[in-house]
Design a protein around this motif. Structure first.
Motif, PDB file in Angstrom:
ATOM      1  N   UNK A  88       0.748  -1.227   0.040  1.00 13.30           N
ATOM      2  CA  UNK A  88       0.034  -0.002   0.013  1.00 13.30           C
ATOM      3  C   UNK A  88       0.814   1.278  -0.260  1.00 13.30           C
ATOM      4  N   UNK A  89       0.419   2.315  -0.393  1.00 13.92           N
ATOM      5  CA  UNK A  89       1.196   3.712  -0.681  1.00 13.92           C
ATOM      6  C   UNK A  89       0.453   4.903   0.090  1.00 13.92           C
ATOM      7  N   UNK A 141       4.375   9.223  -2.256  1.00 17.42           N
ATOM      8  CA  UNK A 141       5.078   8.286  -2.530  1.00 17.42           C
ATOM      9  C   UNK A 141       6.623   8.430  -3.094  1.00 17.42           C
ATOM     10  N   UNK A 142       7.272   7.727  -2.875  1.00 18.62           N
ATOM     11  CA  UNK A 142       8.757   7.805  -3.322  1.00 18.62           C
ATOM     12  C   UNK A 142       9.417   6.360  -3.538  1.00 18.62           C
ATOM     13  N   UNK A 150      -3.678   7.235  -2.524  1.00 17.45           N
ATOM     14  CA  UNK A 150      -3.152   6.068  -2.266  1.00 17.45           C
ATOM     15  C   UNK A 150      -3.620   4.902  -2.856  1.00 17.45           C
ATOM     16  N   UNK A 151      -2.838   3.793  -2.688  1.00 10.40           N
ATOM     17  CA  UNK A 151      -3.143   2.813  -3.152  1.00 10.40           C
ATOM     18  C   UNK A 151      -3.043   1.416  -2.269  1.00 10.40           C
ATOM     19  N   UNK A 152      -3.697   0.315  -2.569  1.00 12.93           N
ATOM     20  CA  UNK A 152      -3.834  -0.788  -1.760  1.00 12.93           C
ATOM     21  C   UNK A 152      -3.779  -1.990  -2.687  1.00 12.93           C
ATOM     22  N   UNK A 164      -7.477   1.876  -5.786  1.00 12.66           N
ATOM     23  CA  UNK A 164      -6.855   3.153  -5.930  1.00 12.66           C
ATOM     24  C   UNK A 164      -7.786   4.181  -5.404  1.00 12.66           C
ATOM     25  N   UNK A 165      -7.326   5.107  -4.467  1.00 13.28           N
ATOM     26  CA  UNK A 165      -8.109   6.245  -4.093  1.00 13.28           C
ATOM     27  C   UNK A 165      -8.673   7.221  -5.169  1.00 13.28           C
ATOM     28  N   UNK A 166     -10.003   7.495  -4.930  1.00 14.09           N
ATOM     29  CA  UNK A 166     -10.706   8.199  -6.018  1.00 14.09           C
ATOM     30  C   UNK A 166     -11.564   9.058  -5.465  1.00 14.09           C
ATOM     31  N   UNK A 167     -12.278  10.151  -6.259  1.00 14.37           N
ATOM     32  CA  UNK A 167     -13.322  11.252  -5.471  1.00 14.37           C
ATOM     33  C   UNK A 167     -14.561  10.721  -6.182  1.00 14.37           C
ATOM     34  N   UNK A 168     -15.826  11.045  -5.291  1.00  8.45           N
ATOM     35  CA  UNK A 168     -17.126  10.640  -5.959  1.00  8.45           C
ATOM     36  C   UNK A 168     -17.283  11.890  -6.828  1.00  8.45           C
TER      37      UNK A 168
END
Length: 179
Positions: A42-43, A49-50, A70-72, A172-176
């Protein structure tokens, strides 16, 4: 069929900027809500993120569902029909929440299994089979080799078979967006 064994191989860069393997092993698996979930990677949710020498060898998994950028990446062993009901009734909710923060709270109490998250999820079936149910009752059978692109929709996963279903999910994080 037994649960599939998963190995995680992580790479990085050493002080001489040479590519190296930084870890090889099994991701941490923890039971939550009747599932067995392996947190692979996960990031951070804040865009920090690096990669390279400064990159972290520790995955981020709190909260379970990513926000922002962010990601998982996780592996889920979905138990056979009936086994999840037995696991859910053993009072493991507090332990599940500690193991996978924010996961159990995403599920609807009145509609077991149903949930909606502000994420784009890529799901890949490795073994077994599972049904993807949408909020209006539509279902699709997911079998090995099937890839699901879940775009913030209300849904549930239902394993009605007699064997474990192993799925890999990239979240993957997203917005509604309402428009």
């Amino acid at each position: 069929m037994a649960e599939m064994s998963i190995t995680r191989v992580v790479t990085g860069v050493n002080n001489e900027r040479k590519a190296v393997f930084t870890s090889v092993g099994t991701p941490r698996f923890a039971a939550a809500g009747g599932m067995d979930i392996g947190n692979v990677w996960g990031t951070p949710d804040d865009g920090s993120v690096t990669v390279g020498k400064g990159g972290s060898d520790e995955p981020v998994f709190a909260p379970f569902f990513p926000e922002g950028t962010g990601t998982r990446l996780c592996v889920v062993h979905w138990p056979p029909a009936g086994a999840a009901d037995d696991a859910d009734s053993d009072g493991d909710a507090p332990d599940s929440e500690a193991a996978q923060p924010g996961l159990i709270g995403a599920f609807e109490e009145a509609n077991p299994g149903m949930h909606t998250t502000e994420t784009i999820d890529y799901g890949i079936c490795l073994s077994g089979e599972i049904y993807l149910e949408l909020d209006d009752g539509q279902e699709q059978l997911i079998t090995p080799g099937t890839i699901v692109v879940q775009r913030g929709t209300r849904h549930a996963w239902r394993n009605r078979s007699n064997e474990v279903c192993t799925m890999v999910y990239a979240l993957c994080g997203a917005k509604w967006a309402d428009s």
